[in-house]
Design a protein around this motif. Structure first.
Motif, PDB file in Angstrom:
ATOM      1  N   SER A 298    -149.753  66.991  -7.916  1.00  0.00           N
ATOM      2  CA  SER A 298    -148.748  65.943  -7.736  1.00  0.00           C
ATOM      3  C   SER A 298    -149.334  64.818  -6.876  1.00  0.00           C
ATOM      4  CB  SER A 298    -147.487  66.535  -7.116  1.00  0.00           C
ATOM      5  OG  SER A 298    -146.384  65.687  -7.287  1.00  0.00           O
ATOM      6  N   ILE A 325    -149.872  62.691 -10.194  1.00  0.00           N
ATOM      7  CA  ILE A 325    -149.059  61.517 -10.482  1.00  0.00           C
ATOM      8  C   ILE A 325    -149.944  60.273 -10.492  1.00  0.00           C
ATOM      9  CG2 ILE A 325    -146.951  62.510  -9.511  1.00  0.00           C
ATOM     10  CD1 ILE A 325    -147.385  60.780  -7.037  1.00  0.00           C
ATOM     11  N   TYR A 331    -144.762  57.598 -11.952  1.00  0.00           N
ATOM     12  CA  TYR A 331    -143.960  57.696 -10.735  1.00  0.00           C
ATOM     13  C   TYR A 331    -143.987  56.341 -10.031  1.00  0.00           C
ATOM     14  CZ  TYR A 331    -142.101  58.914  -6.219  1.00  0.00           C
ATOM     15  OH  TYR A 331    -141.315  58.942  -5.100  1.00  0.00           O
ATOM     16  N   ASP A 432    -144.668  69.591 -17.508  1.00  0.00           N
ATOM     17  CA  ASP A 432    -144.965  68.983 -16.202  1.00  0.00           C
ATOM     18  C   ASP A 432    -144.377  67.577 -16.156  1.00  0.00           C
ATOM     19  OD1 ASP A 432    -146.125  67.834 -13.928  1.00  0.00           O
ATOM     20  OD2 ASP A 432    -148.046  67.506 -14.951  1.00  0.00           O
ATOM     21  N   SER A 434    -145.218  65.227 -14.391  1.00  0.00           N
ATOM     22  CA  SER A 434    -146.280  64.237 -14.188  1.00  0.00           C
ATOM     23  C   SER A 434    -147.365  64.323 -15.257  1.00  0.00           C
ATOM     24  CB  SER A 434    -146.914  64.432 -12.798  1.00  0.00           C
ATOM     25  OG  SER A 434    -145.976  64.184 -11.782  1.00  0.00           O
ATOM     26  N   HIS A 463    -144.235  71.485 -13.442  1.00  0.00           N
ATOM     27  CA  HIS A 463    -144.897  70.798 -12.331  1.00  0.00           C
ATOM     28  C   HIS A 463    -145.358  71.776 -11.251  1.00  0.00           C
ATOM     29  CE1 HIS A 463    -145.934  67.052 -10.375  1.00  0.00           C
ATOM     30  NE2 HIS A 463    -145.326  67.415  -9.259  1.00  0.00           N
TER      31      HIS A 463
END
Length: 739
Positions: A298, A325, A331, A432, A434, A463
């Motif tokens: 992440s 990300i 994001y 996920d 991301s 995730h």
């Protein structure tokens, strides 16, 4: 006291069969003795018919039948793998300690002995399970809330059983949490040298906090270092301990302003310089052999890519970004649609030097906020006004709706990928959140570097599990055995040993692209993403009706399909089912959006990759946020959520430049950034797609005026949106046909 005895007598004489109810008189939750007695007698009286053996021992334990509970737990421990016995081990020691005169002393000594006898990895798992994911406060409040809601003087057997099970969790964890946390922390000190007071000055006058963890008793020769760069201060120590237990130096660095570093907490903006400088610092230490590997998921995946924006430090030998990300790409927005889940995240990571768990878990606040915003129809940029607290980072996000210089400075951009020449293992999952960020890095790296040493590992993970270890079930879908790999403890360190120590490459990486095929017990291994497919299933929107469904056909047609959305209507929402949870369900909302279904498949095929589409439509607005959900309708009649796309039409062609739609004229929008998946579609299945407009309380509402979407409000919803799709519209599904 007499009152309590009378109460228990009434309970004891109130049940003669499973169908009958139990007399129940509420007492004050603060009267812990009376509450304990009440739950003890409920546990003894509540028939355990239909309960699992794991639940039976909870009743034995709360009913003070400790010897029986111990016997039941021991039997379960024999049948449970060591790594899955973390809670059972705790319950066993709790039950044994209850048989002694001094519970706290007995439990502490027993748990200490248990920890000393456990290996490094098991104790690390205990920390991650019992401390990092401590559920004690939830268990307490969950029982209390359930108890308070009882209004009748009689309760059913089911209610009694539910109370006992919840009381079990409340009482066991509230009475042992402080004890096992302290013992686990002391055990860490026995195993590791932990230096958590390091502060490194940066070249621009700021500073970052660093933690160094090394295994005690190991040779003092220089070692390679495994670095985690994170904004989640205080939550990555177990990862560094695992590195130390594997014979590396475990190092953690936190975003400037976090932990011990002074100054303002600023997420994202300085990792591209700060992480590089930490790598440089590591390379110059007496314990370093000048080899550094990085990993993390992440935000901690983003920081790895950020460190290489200007150049790759000579000491950085490899990175393993998991579910990474990509700021400005996945994001806090997805295909330029800004979701509101990042609103609370900003407070969670910036309210203090560590993490504000209280604010993160204030679900009532966040649910009320998004519901109030939706119902009132105020502009998205007024969200913090409704909340009553300024959210500066959130306001910054809204000031940059396109992929502009604010986002570009955070990670490598275009040609900046060309200089990245180290081995990389990207890990992500089909579910996920991301995934598109992780795939952005993978695709851009391959675009600017010819045949890089960059591997991809994917499977039916979300995730969390794509960073750790998949569980047997994901959102009600049972994974195949081959998918149950231990990513964090096995694959990750097989990779580090391969790159940093010259050992064998992980056996699962048989080619550059490695992915588990859902509904089979196999993996596929291909040299590239393009090689994942050998055919394409292209289907057009078709007016032929099958019950509630329009059709999907291989040929174009001249029909139109009207979708009307009234943004003034706040009693209803649209596109509420695009998020894949659960993965399989018996029905979908057939009144939400336009729904199309293909003919049944005559042979098994495998969907491999990201579906894409071309939508041709006439619209009475200048813009629209739309979605396309892809389902498999199984031969058994259930809907399996395969993938989805959600995005802003005006950015579909270029995330950096907004191009408004032609109002009242024909438009063609091409989209291709959907979630990647691999799954066998069995013979007799059909493809179902839902084409929809996004209007709900989870993200911005695009009213279509052409103005900045964050400034639009319900005042801009004078005329309902009307969008007419044509039969030229199509989706293309990448598939693999076994020949």
């Amino acid at each position: 006291m007499k009152k309590s005895i009378l109460l228990l007598f009434l309970i004891a004489n109130s049940i003669t069969s499973f169908a009958q109810e139990i007399s129940f008189k509420k007492i004050k939750l603060s009267d812990t003795v009376a509450l304990s007695n009440q739950m003890q007698h409920l546990a003894r009286l509540s028939i355990t018919e239909g309960l699992s053996e794991l639940d039976v021992f909870r009743f034995q334990l709360i009913g003070a039948n400790y010897n029986k509970a111990i016997s039941t737990i021991k039997k379960q421990l024999k049948e449970t793998p060591k790594k899955e016995s973390l809670y059972l081990d705790l319950y066993l020691r709790y039950a044994k300690a209850k048989l002694t005169k001094n519970f706290k002393k007995a439990f502490r000594e027993s748990y200490k002995s248990y920890l000393i006898a456990s290996n490094d990895v098991h104790v690390i798992d205990l920390d991650k399970t019992l401390i990092l994911r401590d559920g004690t406060d939830f268990f307490v409040s969950n029982f209390n809330d359930t108890y308070k809601k009882i209004t009748s003087e009689k309760i059913s057997i089911t209610t009694a059983q539910n109370l006992v099970k919840k009381y079990f969790l409340k009482t066991v964890f509230s009475s042992t949490r402080d004890l096992f946390i302290e013992e686990i922390k002391q055990d860490h000190k026995r195993r590791y040298i932990i230096n958590d007071s390091i502060v490194i000055p940066t070249k621009d006058g700021a500073e970052v906090s660093v933690v160094l963890i090394q295994r005690r008793g190991k040779p003092t020769s220089k070692k390679a270092s495994i670095l985690v760069s994170s904004i989640y201060a205080g939550s990555n120590e177990t990862g560094a301990m695992l590195a130390a237990s594997k014979g590396y130096n475990g190092v953690i660095t936190n975003t400037r302003g976090k932990r011990l570093s002074k100054g303002k907490i600023i997420p994202f903006e300085y990792e591209y310089t700060d992480v590089y400088e930490v790598i440089d610092w590591i390379s110059k230490q007496s314990w370093s052999n000048k080899k550094v590997g990085m990993f993390g998921g992440s935000y901690n995946g983003f920081t790895q890519w950020a460190s290489m924006k200007n150049k790759v430090h000579p000491a950085l030998k490899t990175i393993v970004p998991m579910v990474a990300i990509a700021p400005g790409i996945d994001y806090p927005m997805e295909n330029n649609v800004l979701h509101n889940y990042s609103y609370s995240w900003n407070f969670y990571v910036t309210n203090n030097k560590f993490l504000d768990l209280e604010v993160a878990n204030d679900f009532n606040r966040w649910n009320n906020l998004k519901n109030t915003w939706y119902k009132t129809g105020v502009a998205f940029n007024k969200l913090d006004s409704l909340d009553g607290q300024v959210n500066k980072l959130w306001n910054t996000y809204m000031a940059h709706p396109s992929y502009d210089d604010y986002w570009k400075k955070m990670i490598p951009y275009k040609e900046e990928f060309a200089k990245i020449n180290i081995p990389i293992l990207t890990i992500t999952g089909y579910y996920d959140d991301s995934q598109r960020g992780a795939m952005y890095y993978f695709n851009e790296h391959h675009k600017y570097v010819k045949n890089p040493s960059h591997y991809l590992l994917m499977g039916p993970y979300d995730h969390w599990t794509a960073q750790t270890k998949p569980e047997e079930n994901l959102r009600n879908y049972t994974l195949s055995k081959s998918a149950l790999i231990n990513i964090e403890e096995d694959v990750l360190y097989q990779w580090f040993d391969y790159v940093l120590r010259g050992e064998e490459k992980p056996s699962i990486l048989k080619d550059k692209v490695n992915f588990q095929v859902m509904d089979t017990d196999t993996w596929m291994h291909k040299p590239s993403l393009n090689a994942m497919t050998n055919d394409t299933l292209k289907l057009h929107l078709n007016p032929t009706k099958k019950k509630e469904f329009y059709s999907l056909k291989p040929t174009t047609n001249t029909s139109k399909f009207d979708l009307i959305v009234d943004f003034k209507d706040r009693k209803n929402m649209s596109n509420t089912e695009y998020y894949p949870w659960p993965l399989e369900k018996s029905k979908i909302n057939k009144k939400d959006g336009l729904i199309f279904m293909s003919e049944s498949l005559t042979k098994d095929v495998i969907i491999n990759g990201s579906f894409l589409g071309d939508l041709e439509f006439e619209i009475n607005k200048k813009d629209v946020d739309f979605s396309v959900i892809l389902y498999q309708l199984t031969p058994e009649g259930t809907y399996f959520h395969l993938s989805y796309y959600i995005g802003r039409a005006s950015y579909a062609k270029n995330r950096e430049k907004r191009m408004l739609l032609k109002q009242g004229r024909m438009n063609t929008v091409h989209f291709e950034n959907s979630k990647l998946i691999s799954k066998k579609l069995s013979k007799g299945s059909s493809i179902v797609i839902v084409v929809n407009v996004n209007k709900n309380n989870n993200a911005q509402i695009n009213y279509g005026t052409g103005k900045d979407v964050s400034t639009e409000s319900i005042k801009d919803a004078k005329t309902p949106l009307k969008i007419s799709f044509t039969g030229n519209s199509s989706i293309s599904i990448p598939i693999w046909r076994n020949k």
